[in-house]
Write a protein that holds these residues in place. Structure first.
Motif: not given
Lengths: 112, 112
Positions: A33, A35, A37, A42-43, A88, A90, A92, A103, A105, A108
């Motif tokens: 996945y 994501y 942020q 929220p994510l 950010l 992410l 997962a 997840f 790290q 950025r």
């Protein structure tokens, strides 16, 4: 160390650049996945891959292009991004559903 | 997935128990309660999950009310490293690729 590795950890790119984010997992999971942020939000789920097939795309702009060549690797190709895409990102992974999703790290990203 | 409601922030003294509440009054019978936490600028980390019974692991305890409309995550002896945003999610995994939806969470500040 979660078993999910993202590179690079930090990225600064101009709006005309093309770059790629990489995610790698060696947990034997079958789903991966992306994501996003943003600051103080929220994510947000962007993309879902299940057995290398994309099963979800949450209305993400086409300037974000995912690629899943195999069940261990996931890429997010970026082109002509906007400053508001700074966030950010992410990655997962999970096995047979999202119990104990793992997840990375995160990367950025700053778009200038 | 059922909506969850958490207080936006909480403080806890170091060494004391941190009790983080979550309301999920519309949870359905097959939805589990999951808890994740996100330490600043890192990826979320799985903590614990449960369906009906109370659960305990090396990180925390989860207390779910009998009617399943609310739950409490307990960190028995909070440390400064437990400062993070804690997410409560009501979720049913019917296949890989049905991913978690994160809300705003509770920002826990553990103070010396």
């Amino acid at each position: 160390e979660t078993g999910v590795t993202q590179t690079p950890r930090h990225l600064v790119m101009g709006m005309t650049n093309k770059k790629s984010l990489k995610c790698e997992q060696h947990l034997g999971h079958n789903a991966m996945y992306w994501y996003k942020q943003s600051a103080k939000k929220p994510l947000e789920l962007m993309f879902v891959y299940n057995f290398k097939e994309q099963t979800e795309n949450n209305s993400v702009p086409s300037r974000f292009s995912p690629e899943c060549p195999n069940s261990s690797h996931l890429f997010l190709h970026l082109h002509t991004l906007q400053p508001e895409d700074s966030a950010l990102y992410l990655c997962a992974s999970s096995q047979d559903g999202a119990e104990k999703a793992f997840f990375g790290q995160g990367t950025r990203l700053t778009v200038v | 997935d059922a909506k969850t409601t958490q207080p936006p922030s909480m403080d806890c003294a170091e060494g004391r128990a941190a009790n983080l509440p979550c309301n999920h009054s519309t949870i359905s019978g097959n939805e589990y309660v999951y808890w994740y936490r996100q330490i600043h600028s890192q990826g979320p980390q799985y903590i614990i999950h449960g369906l009906k019974n109370n659960e305990t692991n090396e990180m925390a305890s989860l207390i779910i009310t009998e009617d399943r409309k609310s739950s409490t995550l307990i960190l028995p002896h909070a440390t400064l490293r437990d400062t993070a945003v804690y997410y409560c999610i009501a979720y049913y995994s019917y296949n890989a690729g049905n991913m978690l939806t994160f809300g705003g969470g509770t920002r826990l500040m553990v103070k010396p």
